[in-house]
Each structure stands twice: as structure tokens, then as C-alpha cells.
Design an enzyme around this catalytic site. Structure first.
Site, PDB file in Angstrom:
ATOM      1  N   LYS A  35      33.806 -45.197  16.639  1.00 14.33           N
ATOM      2  CA  LYS A  35      33.171 -45.333  17.955  1.00 14.33           C
ATOM      3  C   LYS A  35      31.657 -45.462  17.810  1.00 14.33           C
ATOM      4  CE  LYS A  35      34.946 -41.340  19.288  1.00 14.33           C
ATOM      5  NZ  LYS A  35      35.825 -40.912  18.178  1.00 14.33           N
ATOM      6  N   ARG A  87      36.856 -36.566  26.610  1.00 12.12           N
ATOM      7  CA  ARG A  87      37.806 -36.211  25.560  1.00 12.12           C
ATOM      8  C   ARG A  87      38.908 -35.316  26.097  1.00 12.12           C
ATOM      9  NH1 ARG A  87      33.836 -36.873  20.852  1.00 12.12           N
ATOM     10  NH2 ARG A  87      35.146 -36.840  19.009  1.00 12.12           N
ATOM     11  N   ARG A 139      32.255 -39.685   4.450  1.00 10.93           N
ATOM     12  CA  ARG A 139      31.000 -39.483   5.178  1.00 10.93           C
ATOM     13  C   ARG A 139      30.454 -38.082   4.922  1.00 10.93           C
ATOM     14  NH1 ARG A 139      30.901 -40.168  11.635  1.00 10.93           N
ATOM     15  NH2 ARG A 139      32.109 -38.258  11.545  1.00 10.93           N
ATOM     16  N   ARG A 188      27.359 -33.040   7.657  1.00 11.84           N
ATOM     17  CA  ARG A 188      28.138 -32.499   8.776  1.00 11.84           C
ATOM     18  C   ARG A 188      29.233 -31.575   8.258  1.00 11.84           C
ATOM     19  NH1 ARG A 188      29.721 -37.102  13.110  1.00 11.84           N
ATOM     20  NH2 ARG A 188      31.260 -35.469  13.583  1.00 11.84           N
ATOM     21  N   ARG A 245      40.568 -31.300  13.916  1.00 14.60           N
ATOM     22  CA  ARG A 245      40.027 -32.262  14.895  1.00 14.60           C
ATOM     23  C   ARG A 245      41.132 -33.203  15.371  1.00 14.60           C
ATOM     24  NH1 ARG A 245      34.990 -34.240  11.517  1.00 14.60           N
ATOM     25  NH2 ARG A 245      34.649 -35.743  13.185  1.00 14.60           N
TER      26      ARG A 245
END
Ligand code: B4P
Length: 190
Positions: A14, A89, A128, A134, A146
Site C-alpha cells: 500500500k 482497518r 524490510r 521497525r 498482524r
């Protein structure tokens, strides 16, 4: 104003696609994840509240998220339209958006989902996580959490927008440019 919701599982791309779409259509890009991360980094009261949820890979509570989102939208009264990245969400967030937008004379034009298989996305996020710093990208259990949050709370939004005749899906696997082309084909036909 043309408002587009970019929808998809964690890591579906996204944020990556939003960078291209905002330029092409001159839209204001609002990523709730990015706004939260800015607040985390600057240790604001909002960041302090959100941190515990985000680091665990849980969704931040609706009330906090929606208030922040509305504050962000209100910063751009002259915009051509908003590209919502990561909001809504939950059904409650979608209802809040549908209640809020008419107060500024607007509405959601379309919700476009980037579809991709969980296993490919877990690999993307772990990759990532090596460089992003993160915490929610560095641990496979948190990443899997998640997806559980997505399946329980976010996936029902597909039905919500299908009922409104606003749901479109594109294949999220391929090169970044190929996916941008799939998304623009949908937007250009709205
Ligand atoms: P977000 O920041 O929204 O993050 P995301 O799900 O990680 O990512 P996105 O789909 O944007 O993926 P990206 O383009 O980066 O959310 C993080 C957290 O914030 C949530 O877990 C939650 O705690 C909180 N939060 C945010 N919004 C909320 C809300 N509304 N309510 C409650 N809580 C909320 O891409 C991922 C990776 O894939 C990148 O490394 C990218 O380079 C790569 N990639 C992208 N496209 C690719 C392609 N085509 N091929 C190969 N790799 C690709």
C-alpha cells in the site's frame, strides 16, 4: 474530491504504491502507519499510547486512530482528494469515515485491494525488517499476529465495501511498476 482507500494485508504494498498514485492523481496521501510512526519517533502522547499496540503487531484502538485520521484530513481542506493508506482497518473505522466525509461534502469513491499470498508477504516484511528498524517487522510471531488481526478485523471490510459497490481488487504480485499500472487502470475507469 476523489477519495481512494488502498486496502491490503500488511506488506501488500500500500505504502509503496501510494508514492506513485499520489503524484499521478495529485492526491493527499495519508498513511496512518506513517503518522503513528512519526508520533512514536517524537515520543508524543499519541506515540506513547500507540507504541504498545504497534510493537506487538496489534491494531491501535479505533477511537485513537479515527481521531488522528480526522485531524490529518482536516489539515488539507483544499485537496483534490485523499489516498487513504491503512485506514480504515475495522468496520468501526469504515463507519466513522462514512460518517465524517459527508461533513466535508465528500465520500469514498473506491476501495482498491492489493491481493497477495501471506507467505510471500511474510518474506517481504522480514526482509524490510533487516533495515527498517521497525520492531513489528523483525519477529515472525509478531508478523503472523498482524495477519491474524487482519483476518479477524480488517478482512470483513471487503464485504462492507462490496455492498456499497465500491470494492475493486488487483493482483499485488509482480513488479512495482506492473502493479501501479493495474491500479491506474482501475482508477482511470472510475
Ligand atoms: P502500516 O504502516 O499501514 O503497514 P504495513 O501493513 O506494513 O504496510 P504496506 O502494505 O503499506 O506495505 P509496504 O508498501 O510498506 O501499519 C503498521 C501498524 O500501524 C499496524 O500493524 C497497526 O499497529 C498500526 N496501524 C496503522 N493503521 C491503523 C489503523 N487504521 N487502525 C489501527 N492500527 C493501525 O510494503 C512492504 C514491503 O514490501 C516493503 O519492504 C516494500 O519494499 C516491499 N514491496 C512492496 N511492493 C512490492 C512488490 N511488488 N514486490 C516486492 N516487494 C514489494
Amino acid at each position: 474530491m476523489i477519495n481512494i482507500v488502498l486496502f491490503g494485508k500488511p506488506g501488500a504494498g500500500k505504502g509503496t504504491q501510494a508514492e506513485f498514485l499520489k503524484e499521478k492523481y495529485k492526491l493527499t496521501h495519508i498513511s496512518t502507519g506513517d503518522v503513528f510512526r512519526y508520533n512514536l519517533k517524537n515520543d508524543t502522547p499519541l506515540g506513547k499510547e500507540a507504541r504498545v499496540y504497534m510493537d506487538a503487531g496489534d491494531l491501535v484502538p479505533d477511537e485513537l486512530t479515527t481521531k488522528m485520521l480526522i485531524d490529518e484530513v482536516n489539515k488539507h481542506p483544499e485537496t483534490n482528494g485523499i489516498l487513504f493508506d491503512g485506514y480504515p482497518r475495522t468496520i468501526s473505522q469504515a463507519e466513522a469515515l462514512d460518517a465524517f466525509l459527508p461533513t466535508i461534502g465528500s465520500k469514498v469513491a473506491a476501495t482498491i485491494a492489493l491481493e497477495a499470498d501471506d507467505e510471500i508477504l511474510v518474506t517481504r516484511l522480514l526482509e524490510r525488517g533487516k533495515t527498517s528498524g521497525r520492531i513489528d517487522d523483525q519477529d515472525e510471531d509478531k508478523i503472523r499476529n498482524r495477519y491474524q488481526e487482519y483476518n479477524e478485523k480488517t478482512a470483513p471490510l471487503m464485504g462492507y465495501y462490496k455492498e456499497q459497490g465500491k470494492f475493486y481488487a488487483v493482483n499485488g504480485i509482480g513488479s512495482i511498476q506492473e502493479i501501479t499500472e493495474r491500479l491506474t487502470a482501475v482508477i482511470d475507469n472510475l
